[in-house]
Design a protein around this motif. Structure first.
Motif, PDB file in Angstrom:
ATOM      1  N   VAL A 182       6.716  -5.309   9.673  1.00  0.00           N
ATOM      2  CA  VAL A 182       7.011  -3.884   9.860  1.00  0.00           C
ATOM      3  C   VAL A 182       6.435  -3.116   8.678  1.00  0.00           C
ATOM      4  CG1 VAL A 182       8.828  -2.167  10.122  1.00  0.00           C
ATOM      5  CG2 VAL A 182       9.150  -4.466  11.070  1.00  0.00           C
TER       6      VAL A 182
ATOM      7  N   SER B 276       6.094   0.615   7.056  1.00  0.00           N
ATOM      8  CA  SER B 276       6.509   2.016   7.103  1.00  0.00           C
ATOM      9  C   SER B 276       5.345   2.925   6.752  1.00  0.00           C
ATOM     10  CB  SER B 276       7.649   2.263   6.100  1.00  0.00           C
ATOM     11  OG  SER B 276       7.866   3.651   5.956  1.00  0.00           O
TER      12      SER B 276
ATOM     13  N   GLY C  71       6.068   6.045   6.054  1.00  0.00           N
ATOM     14  CA  GLY C  71       6.816   7.174   5.498  1.00  0.00           C
ATOM     15  C   GLY C  71       6.695   7.246   3.990  1.00  0.00           C
ATOM     16  N   LEU C  72       6.465   8.422   3.516  1.00  0.00           N
ATOM     17  CA  LEU C  72       6.520   8.703   2.091  1.00  0.00           C
ATOM     18  C   LEU C  72       7.994   8.876   1.766  1.00  0.00           C
ATOM     19  CD1 LEU C  72       4.206   9.435   0.034  1.00  0.00           C
ATOM     20  CD2 LEU C  72       4.634  11.816   0.643  1.00  0.00           C
TER      21      LEU C  72
ATOM     22  N   ALA D  11       6.737   2.846  16.416  1.00  0.00           N
ATOM     23  CA  ALA D  11       8.034   3.472  16.708  1.00  0.00           C
ATOM     24  C   ALA D  11       8.334   4.449  15.590  1.00  0.00           C
ATOM     25  CB  ALA D  11       9.136   2.423  16.795  1.00  0.00           C
TER      26      ALA D  11
ATOM     27  N   ASN E 212      10.509   8.288   9.709  1.00  0.00           N
ATOM     28  CA  ASN E 212      10.043   7.081   9.017  1.00  0.00           C
ATOM     29  C   ASN E 212       9.287   6.276  10.054  1.00  0.00           C
ATOM     30  OD1 ASN E 212       9.646   4.720   7.608  1.00  0.00           O
ATOM     31  ND2 ASN E 212      11.810   4.200   7.406  1.00  0.00           N
TER      32      ASN E 212
ATOM     33  N   LEU F 291       7.147   3.623  11.964  1.00  0.00           N
ATOM     34  CA  LEU F 291       6.953   2.193  11.764  1.00  0.00           C
ATOM     35  C   LEU F 291       5.792   1.667  12.589  1.00  0.00           C
ATOM     36  CD1 LEU F 291      10.685   1.005  12.001  1.00  0.00           C
ATOM     37  CD2 LEU F 291       9.394   1.685   9.950  1.00  0.00           C
TER      38      LEU F 291
ATOM     39  N   ILE G 148       4.492  -1.833  13.784  1.00  0.00           N
ATOM     40  CA  ILE G 148       5.038  -3.191  13.891  1.00  0.00           C
ATOM     41  C   ILE G 148       3.934  -4.086  14.412  1.00  0.00           C
ATOM     42  CG2 ILE G 148       6.979  -4.576  14.742  1.00  0.00           C
ATOM     43  CD1 ILE G 148       8.394  -1.899  15.440  1.00  0.00           C
TER      44      ILE G 148
END
Lengths: 323, 323, 323, 323
Positions: B53, B55, B57-58, B303, B318, B320, B322
């Protein structure tokens, strides 16, 4: 014959018994989320057979559970306050045209545990310690220096399993004060024809939220009496080696608590700081429960990323069950 | 020979050409997210082979891109302000013990588009209209009555594809002002040996964010010059029937814009209100790009649930990947 | 010959010397504000001769001093974030008419010490104590249980005196690092033909804010080098028995501080928790200074009510000099 | 015989009759606050005879009137949310010592009209106009470009007069739905032996707030039925040329309103945009009323500075009566 109330000695014994400190090394900050291995994620993805995504998130707005009547002080937990920074009415009024674009923008003031949310490992302390034995002073006004929710940013994916206790018991909702037992959990798994595995995200329905939604009134929900996990489920959780657990109530565990006066949320005292268990609360399980009842399949891929807010001890989330 | 600057007539023609209003019925509020079908989600799940997984996201904190120097007014977009409602230092100090539990709690004040985020379909208007022809006045100070981000709560799952333009061009980062072309996108897909399909979430890397992170300074990032999508990519997007597009810059499209003075973010004028395209901005793509370069696989399950904040025109997320 | 740097022993001696704990009884929560007696307020009112009201408040907005470059971490102090809950553009757009009234409404997110403000007595601690010997743990995440700013709600009225140090010295602004001495204060009073009396609100101008406003840039202002009170002024303050003191800088006292490394804002260590002195910071003194220079009168009625925010350790204020 | 309900034609006639637009020039942004002249302020100061300061401010905290039961939607008006940025428990825990100072700090999220407050002239519109004929679109999401509360920063000082209607009528509290008449106001002035003068700040007590405080329950207060100004008082206000008016209720005017369905707060339609009258609401008048009854003096110096929040349409205030 009434069960004796739990006291501090009971908690202390439970703390010794269920302590996972050091299990993933001295620097670990995510606890039982470590149970989910890559192969579990690969297997979880194989559960996606219908291509259906079911949100377990309650919308964040002024109709949320905060502000409802409760004897439990809210201590700053308000419903999210969403305000606009620019609007379509600004656009219509022509006041944005000097910018060369007509755009709306917005912000939110949101307590991180006011709605559907993850309890991070910085959320609860056992005496002066947090998860893995870190000093509780690591969580100061500057946020969580250890175990901040941002440490989970790659972690909230795996196999999800729904245990629908009221459906198994053939009732609409569990009663307030009903403590879900280990046997209930095992029986539900058998009833749903599903096996709990290491690294799972276990989602347990009590029906309480749907009752409140039906009534159109959250009074009593935040901090009030509720069905939920009995203290004994610590054993079940430990044995199953699950990644995380979630429910549709305000606080997962049964209320009134099974404790002597002066001890509030005893299950939390152990799950978070001692076991390192991340917990989901205020999950909306109505749609998922219906879908599982329809197709008879109670396992699914689960993805519920926390927002990586640095140093946060919890996070709102839009948890997804993907079937 | 310089390309002529785009003017309002060009935009008007583009609006006619790319208009998807009504394509999913008069009541639709999610636009191109409709392109992703259940079978696409099932297929996307099959892409999970390593159980990894990643991320995109910061982290949300005071080190985010807001507040950096910019000629573009921030108009209320600040970095997230995370504050504590209760702390471990309170616990250590004994002041929580009357509650019977030692717990921390927190909140955040967060502009919804201050960091890694989705632009919802209420974010940009074309003249007095929003997506699907709704009146822009549906987005008032009371929030978006139509096309609020909460309408997407079951939708942000599908196949993700990374197009790493600088890697394809063998540069570290695209230059500010470089407009990514349709040919760039196609060439990157061929280079990565991946095919763009209907319903995909297309993630395009420029390298700009990593450069800023390396410099330790966001000056010029919010609203400043940047590489990004050329206006012509509207055609590519429309033809490919993708669900959504995202990038690692502040605003996806190339800046300075390709327009005459007085027209700001022309690509946004069309993508959001006319095409109904949800867009991701300020995505952190460093880790994903490295992983894709390592294993040579540029497709994955994606996702990226929005928080279902009722009436919001955007949402932190956030996201993801995958694999 | 350089003056030796102050060390902890010096502070400890100052704490013993200037300690006012118990002076107004064991339950006092407002300290030197007690010095102002009813007759002082009556006399202050007699100073109103022109009927002119001069605000010493800087407007609260995104142009405030927070967010400027500084080596001092801002720790959550942002400029006020003002957002609308309803607007005139909503009104114009017709979306409010269902309410039967066209009205705008708004809110602000405001750190209490981000602009013109009072430091309350819960703001600074000496070791584990706050004013009057209260335990510092009285200020928890639940706010100040003792010495909250709301305790001053009837108190911020009296005689104000302006001491315009740069004007007395015939310079535009005091230099950064210049420590205002007792002799400076006395000399200014003589120069302005004004006598400091028990219970006065003493307002001291350095000129720094006006310089920053003229430059259009706050860099270096928050937490940076500044002219301000020398540590020795504790003696002057104690002897004069003033109610409160205020200045036009970020933090009243001279910076760099006169201390050895590891001691920050030594004057604050004594004024607030030891003496019980309420302090005003970031006061805008340009208009008042001009007026006083014009009419030669440096005394006036002063009214600067704090907002009675329960448990707050500071408060924004719009201080008024009434002449 | 029932009085006929007011309709739009009545409001239109009132608007023509009471229109002060242009009275203080085309650029005026403060309306009737202009009535207070320097000599009035000098005279007001002469009323300070006891040296007693009485706050008319309700503390700002979670016990405020917002969130109470009401059929009137709160539309974002919450009680103030005060949170800490640093605490005494941090200090006690030693986590601040690296800074070289032990200090607490805090912030508040506060709707500007959630407690004791001024309605600024940007708060209410008449059709598409605001005070002095400005276009209502001057109040956009970017705040009030005209008539922002910061324009009053030097203005909220003058002579205050309390008219204690229930005391004059020898009742504890006026009944909900009771419309205070011109005759009531005149009779109260005679009863209190006080004359209303040009430029006064007139403060009218209904007793409602004290009843709610005594009950410990704000239900029905925000937006509910209340005693308050009858529509006819517009005439009294206009004739007396007062600077501002304030009361102890949520919205000053009588509720239910005297209007036909579809017209909400008719008195506000005229006072703010048409007359340019600044209004105070949710003033706490218990202490002042007691003091005035005690000494028989119903006039005093009044200082109630708004916070100069740029572009705000209202402001919290700690109003002071100085006797």
């Amino acid at each position: 014959m009434t069960k004796p109330k739990l006291n501090r000695k009971d908690l202390s014994e439970a703390a010794e018994r269920f302590k996972n400190w050091g299990r993933w090394g001295p620097d670990d900050e995510i606890g039982t989320l470590n149970y989910t291995r890559p192969e579990d994620i690969v297997a979880a993805a194989q559960l996606v057979r219908k291509g259906k995504v079911i949100s377990l998130g309650l919308n964040y707005d002024e109709n949320g559970p905060q502000g409802a009547k409760s004897t439990y002080p809210s201590m700053g937990r308000i419903n999210p306050l969403h305000t606009m920074l620019r609007t379509g009415t600004d656009a219509y009024s022509g006041v944005l045209d000097k910018r060369g674009i007509r755009a709306a923008d917005d912000m939110v003031v949101i307590p991180l545990q006011c709605g559907t949310q993850w309890d991070g490992l910085g959320h609860v302390f056992y005496e002066d310690s947090m998860w893995n034995g870190y000093d509780c002073r690591e969580v100061s006004s500057a946020g969580a220096q250890k175990c901040g929710i941002e440490k989970t940013k790659n972690k909230m994916v795996g196999r999800g399993v729904l245990l629908d206790i009221p459906r198994m018991k053939n009732v609409e909702v569990l009663e307030n004060g009903y403590g879900i037992t280990n046997e209930d959990l095992d029986q539900a798994a058998r009833f749903h024809n599903v096996e709990i595995k290491r690294g799972d995200f276990v989602i347990v329905r009590t029906g309480q939220m749907e009752t409140k939604l039906k009534e159109g009134n959250w009074d009593g929900y935040p901090g009030g009496d509720a069905p939920g996990f009995a203290f004994e489920t610590l054993e079940w959780i430990q044995e199953k080696e699950i990644a995380a657990i979630a429910s549709d109530t305000w606080g997962c565990e049964v209320r009134p608590n099974e404790t002597e006066p002066g001890i509030n949320q005893p299950w939390h005292w152990i799950t978070i700081p001692i076991m390192g268990l991340t917990m989901g609360e205020i999950f909306y399980l109505g749609d998922l429960a219906d879908d599982c009842a329809d197709d008879g399949i109670y396992e699914f891929m689960f993805a519920a990323p926390a927002l990586p807010i640095t140093g946060a001890v919890g996070s709102p989330t839009n948890p997804l069950a993907i079937k």
